[in-house]
Write an enzyme that holds these catalytic residues in place. Structure first.
Site: not given
Length: 240
Positions: A147, A164, A61, A160
């Site tokens: 993204s 990013k 992970d 998120y």
């Protein structure tokens, strides 16, 4: 994508390699003759993809600090070094998506831990191997999957998108800092794809409007090849 032996024998590590874009990259790179190690959290999925593709699977992970060095050691020992690192593993943060005012601090931390800090730690742990690859004239390339949420303010995508955006800027700074080492870093936006991660974020999305991960992977492989060709022609600078 047309067959191109420019990737044959290239040593590539990919995080998040058992689904979506990561899986498509593992499949296409191994079919092109690259030597691939991939990382994912679920042992059964890692075993399945390793059996299917012949790539070296690593259970780990990247969002956990204690997993980073064991991952890095397995990558370099299984491949005998490293030419290209693809930091693809991603975490949305809150699921379902939430406005920032409704986002738990722990969910923001989880997105940052995987999307930003995990990519930073793994790149740092593999920096020596990448620098050696660059000195040997092989590659020394890091591709960080970003993204459009890194540049566009989409409500609900705060954790998120912020992670990013930070990853993209970190990539740009690191690329400037590593020119003397011969390592290049790029942040690439593959577009909105029909992946399990996107389905978690937008469960009612029309999949027919989304890019197939296989197409996005093929586009990234072309960018890899372009970067490798540029390295083979000293003095030529090309945006991959």
């Amino acid at each position: 994508m047309q067959t191109d032996n420019g990737l044959r024998g290239i040593r590539v590590a990919i995080t998040g390699g058992t689904s979506g874009l990561g899986l498509a990259l593992v499949r296409q790179l191994t079919s092109q003759g690259a030597r691939v190690a991939f990382v994912a959290r679920t042992a059964a999925n890692v075993e399945r993809v390793a059996d299917e593709t012949g790539a070296h699977g690593i259970v780990g992970d990247v969002g956990k600090k204690d997993d980073i060095y064991p991952i890095a050691m397995q990558v370099t020992s299984s491949l005998g070094g490293l030419d290209i690192l693809v930091n693809n593993a991603s975490c949305l943060g809150p699921v379902p998506l939430a406005l920032l005012a409704d986002t738990d601090c722990e969910d923001l931390e989880a997105a940052l831990a995987v999307n930003l800090v995990g990519a930073f730690r793994l790149t740092k742990a593999l920096f020596g191997a990448l620098a050696a690859s660059a000195r040997e004239g092989r590659a020394g390339l890091v591709i960080n999957i970003s993204s459009d949420a890194a540049v566009s303010a989409y409500p609900g995508w705060g954790a998120y998108g912020a992670s990013k955006a930070a990853l993209s800027h970190l990539t740009a700074i690191w690329d400037e800092e590593t020119k003397t080492d011969g390592i290049r870093l790029f942040a690439l936006d593959p577009g909105d794809m029909d992946t399990p991660l996107h389905a978690l974020a937008v469960p009612d999305a029309d999949s027919s409007t989304l890019k197939r991960p296989e197409l996005a992977a093929a586009e990234i492989l072309e960018k890899m090849l372009n970067a490798l060709r540029t390295r083979a022609r000293p003095g030529v600078e090309t945006n991959p």
